[in-house]
Enzyme design. Structure first.
Site, PDB file in Angstrom:
ATOM      1  N   CYS A 116     -86.427   4.270 -34.724  1.00 37.56           N
ATOM      2  CA  CYS A 116     -85.558   5.253 -34.810  1.00 37.56           C
ATOM      3  C   CYS A 116     -83.940   4.786 -34.975  1.00 37.56           C
ATOM      4  O   CYS A 116     -83.197   5.658 -35.334  1.00 37.56           O
ATOM      5  CB  CYS A 116     -85.842   6.167 -33.687  1.00 37.56           C
ATOM      6  N   HIS A 266     -80.976  11.270 -34.735  1.00 42.21           N
ATOM      7  CA  HIS A 266     -82.189  10.955 -35.329  1.00 42.21           C
ATOM      8  C   HIS A 266     -83.237  12.373 -34.832  1.00 42.21           C
ATOM      9  O   HIS A 266     -83.286  12.869 -33.677  1.00 42.21           O
ATOM     10  CB  HIS A 266     -82.802   9.879 -34.351  1.00 42.21           C
ATOM     11  N   ASN A 296     -90.803  13.977 -37.139  1.00 41.24           N
ATOM     12  CA  ASN A 296     -90.319  12.782 -36.911  1.00 41.24           C
ATOM     13  C   ASN A 296     -90.797  11.282 -37.736  1.00 41.24           C
ATOM     14  O   ASN A 296     -91.834  11.004 -37.477  1.00 41.24           O
ATOM     15  CB  ASN A 296     -90.851  12.368 -35.586  1.00 41.24           C
TER      16      ASN A 296
END
Lengths: 341, 75
Positions: A116, A266, A296
């Site tokens: 991430c 993120h 995600n």
């Protein structure tokens, strides 16, 4: 006048198959459609087809950059791929992508392994290579197929993660002002086991025992070949590190909080983002939560979010935008950018 | 007893506020991964302390959550 690295364009690719909340709710009846949406902010996630790999998505994303005429193949001097789900242990997936895209043989191509925080690292690497005069034109691709690591019954991660790739074109621009940077980075490897695929590397090679599923302490069945995420500890880590990182970046760049035009973190899930937004006291209209339809995608969320916000007019050329990535490693990083699409 | 905390816990557990007492029982069914993360956020917001996710996963009732918070606050 010096060469400064700048972000010139972004193109994303999402696999065709959309895993919807309706489908997830059928599998996990205790979580209804509304609850999944309310908690995650996600309506659907893109999932790779069987046999579809990171290189396939990366090629599709980069091809869009060429189709949109953001750049031409002949000018690319370096291809960088960030992934934790490569096609092979070796060679580097970036080499395969060079060939598939028919990029010149005179280019550099390499992978690096981060999650991430990967996009922030990619910008730092590309900036360094451009501003030291090594290259003028770089394609940075962030791409993941995390869903291949997920146990089908693991609702805690299947609701959140999706697959996808984002290609960013960076080039040298003659100017005085910084278009990317400065950077803040952080690492805490003591948290490695908080988000991990335990088996499949050389520490624990795949054998007959690694496929056996066991009920973990959160009541969910997983094998060591599956991704394990201690959501609670990752959440605590985020609350602990991210606000401080934002302060550190503002101090380092001598920027006032109010001078930042927009914040793109993120895109983990809405709940985590909202909690961070409130804690850091970022106004709603300056804060990006837009992964409802891509979920995600790990290192690809920040460029995907950036592309959408630019296309929607929420970010304009030369706006000061703060980017922050945090997660698996544990690893975190933040920077300031001005796009020039 | 922190009223704001109990109100938010009722929301997290999708339960009527009147039923939320220190004895309210928590299980893997009503206190799942989403609820645990939401509780961590709530504790951070109201009490400005962090409790461990591992400890929180083990609690059996609301009173135990408050004892974890008190421990984290050094009380």
């Amino acid at each position: 006048m010096n060469n400064k690295a700048c972000i010139k364009g972004i193109a994303s690719y999402l696999p065709d198959y959309q895993l919807t909340n309706e489908e997830l709710s059928e599998k996990y009846p205790e979580w209804n459609v509304e609850k999944i949406y309310k908690k995650t902010g996600i309506s659907s996630r893109s999932i790779v087809a069987p046999g579809e790999c990171v290189s396939d998505m990366a090629v599709a994303a980069a091809q869009k950059l060429f189709n949109k005429k953001v750049c031409v193949k002949e000018e690319i001097e370096c291809l960088i791929l960030c992934t934790q789900s490569p096609d092979y242990f070796l060679p580097s997936t970036a080499c395969i992508i060079q060939d598939r895209l028919e990029l010149p043989k005179g280019i550099a191509a390499f992978d690096y392994n981060l999650g991430c925080s990967g996009y922030i690292y990619g910008l730092a690497i590309a900036k360094s290579l451009i501003e030291t005069g090594i290259f003028n034109n770089i394609i940075l691709i962030t791409a993941e197929t995390y869903t291949k690591y997920l146990n089908p019954t693991d609702k805690s991660v299947r609701t959140i993660f999706g697959d996808g790739a984002a290609a960013t074109f960076l080039c040298a621009k003659k100017c005085e002002e910084e278009m990317i940077g400065p950077f803040i980075f952080g690492t805490d490897g003591s948290g490695a086991e908080k988000l991990i695929v335990p088996a499949g590397g050389h520490r624990r090679p795949i054998d007959s025992s690694t496929a056996i599923e066991l009920v973990c302490d959160d009541g969910i069945k997983r094998s060591p070949e599956n991704l394990y995420m201690d959501g609670a500890e990752i959440f605590n880590f985020t609350l602990d590190r991210v606000p401080q990182m934002i302060k550190d970046l503002l101090n380092k760049s001598e920027t006032k909080f109010d001078d930042v035009g927009y914040f793109i973190f993120h895109q983990a899930n809405r709940f985590m983002l909202e909690t961070l937004r409130k804690k850091i006291k970022i106004p709603k209209d300056k804060f990006c939560i837009n992964n409802e339809y891509f979920a995600n995608t790990v290192s690809a969320t920040i460029p995907m979010a950036l592309e959408i916000e630019f296309n929607d007019g929420k970010i304009k050329n030369n706006d000061l935008v703060m980017l922050a990535g945090f997660g698996v490693g544990l690893s975190w990083g933040a920077t300031l950018i001005k796009v020039l699409f | 007893m922190n009223e704001a905390f109990l109100e938010e816990m009722a929301e997290i557990l999708e339960e009527d506020i009147g039923n939320i007492t220190p004895d309210y029982s928590l299980s893997k069914e009503n206190f799942d991964s989403l609820a645990i993360v939401a509780t961590l956020a709530l504790i951070d917001d109201i009490f400005e302390v962090t409790v461990s996710g591992k400890e929180l996963r083990k609690v059996k009732d609301i009173g135990s959550i408050l004892r974890l918070v008190e421990k984290a606050m050094g009380k």
